[in-house]
Scaffold this active site. Structure first.
Site, PDB file in Angstrom:
ATOM      1  N   ASP A   2       0.826  -1.197   0.000  1.00 24.49           N
ATOM      2  CA  ASP A   2       0.000   0.000   0.000  1.00 24.49           C
ATOM      3  C   ASP A   2       0.864   1.252   0.000  1.00 24.49           C
ATOM      4  OD1 ASP A   2      -2.327   1.413   0.003  1.00 24.49           O
ATOM      5  OD2 ASP A   2      -2.791   1.099   2.113  1.00 24.49           O
ATOM      6  N   TRP A   7       2.855   7.954  -2.446  1.00 28.02           N
ATOM      7  CA  TRP A   7       4.271   8.133  -2.809  1.00 28.02           C
ATOM      8  C   TRP A   7       4.379   9.074  -3.997  1.00 28.02           C
ATOM      9  CZ3 TRP A   7       7.325   7.371  -7.075  1.00 28.02           C
ATOM     10  CH2 TRP A   7       8.705   7.270  -6.889  1.00 28.02           C
ATOM     11  N   ASN A  50     -10.622  -2.945  -6.334  1.00 25.24           N
ATOM     12  CA  ASN A  50      -9.815  -2.009  -7.121  1.00 25.24           C
ATOM     13  C   ASN A  50     -10.392  -1.724  -8.501  1.00 25.24           C
ATOM     14  OD1 ASN A  50      -6.608  -3.190  -5.813  1.00 25.24           O
ATOM     15  ND2 ASN A  50      -7.912  -1.517  -5.127  1.00 25.24           N
ATOM     16  N   ARG A 167       1.489  -4.736   6.194  1.00 21.36           N
ATOM     17  CA  ARG A 167       0.758  -3.759   5.395  1.00 21.36           C
ATOM     18  C   ARG A 167       1.480  -2.424   5.487  1.00 21.36           C
ATOM     19  NH1 ARG A 167      -5.464  -2.602   4.002  1.00 21.36           N
ATOM     20  NH2 ARG A 167      -5.050  -0.737   2.780  1.00 21.36           N
TER      21      ARG A 167
END
Length: 228
Positions: A2, A7, A50, A167
């Site tokens: 994740d 980022w 997703n 995670r």
């Protein structure tokens, strides 16, 4: 895995740049796990949820994953890694990508160094529903259903229960990941975003896991006046 989007956002880049940067982390962790003697490694690459992301991002991910699979197939074969893909049920997956998944699984089927399971188009709830449907179709009487029998109807029933879930990005959610198998998993939630995650990070959390006292609902010896 994740934090790709965040980022990229931190660097004023499109989200796709974060997904692209994640490739290095994937290969680094695979190599670190194999070298550390990990026998089973699962990577959550794409969930059933997703699909609700913008179409352009989903299309990019499909192209990226195909490129990564084709690029690293020789490395995975040479390292003795058996590759499997958990999910891959949605007809929206490009046929070429589904074929690449099949080809890589077939290519590495005889490997015994480590089993790498890539969860792609995966949903833990869907797996449980499908297992229930399989039991019903088999005509198994309700009174004969046990946890072991139920697990035998899940995808890849030889997969052991999950020991450790890492995670990244500090989020603390299960997100529909292998719900049956994580019942007694240990969890860590590093703040590092996935594209920055590297082998030393993985090995540090593996060390953390090995130091934990896993009791599975029991108590250690000589606790609460237990004389044994």
């Amino acid at each position: 895995m994740d934090g790709n989007g965040r980022w990229a956002q931190q660097r004023s880049l499109p989200r796709t740049a974060g997904h692209r940067a994640a490739e290095t982390a994937v290969i680094d962790v695979i190599e670190a796990a194999r070298a550390a003697g990990v026998e089973w490694l699962s990577l959550y690459a794409f969930s059933t949820e997703n699909w609700t992301r913008p179409g352009t991002e989903v299309e990019f991910l499909m192209r990226l994953v195909r490129r990564v699979v084709r690029k690293h197939a020789p490395l995975l074969l040479a390292r003795g890694i058996r590759c499997r893909f958990l999910g891959v049920a949605d007809p929206r997956i490009p046929r070429e990508l589904a074929q690449d998944f099949y080809d890589l699984a077939a290519l590495t089927a005889g490997n015994r160094g480590m089993t790498l399971t890539v969860a792609f188009d995966h949903g833990g709830r869907r797996d449980i529903v499908e297992a229930a449907r399989s039991l019903i179709r088999s005509g198994t009487p309700a009174d004969e259903v046990t946890e072991r029998l139920f697990a035998d109807h899940l995808p890849f029933p030889d997969t052991p229960d999950v020991d450790l879930v890492i995670r990244t990005s500090g989020e603390q959610r299960i997100s529909n990941f292998m719900l049956w198998q994580v019942a007694y998993a240990e969890w860590v939630f590093p703040e590092v975003l996935w594209p920055d995650f590297r082998a030393p990070d993985f090995l540090a959390y593996l060390h953390t896991y090995r130091r934990r006292d896993r009791r599975f609902g029991g108590v250690p010896a000589r606790t609460n006046g237990d004389p044994s």
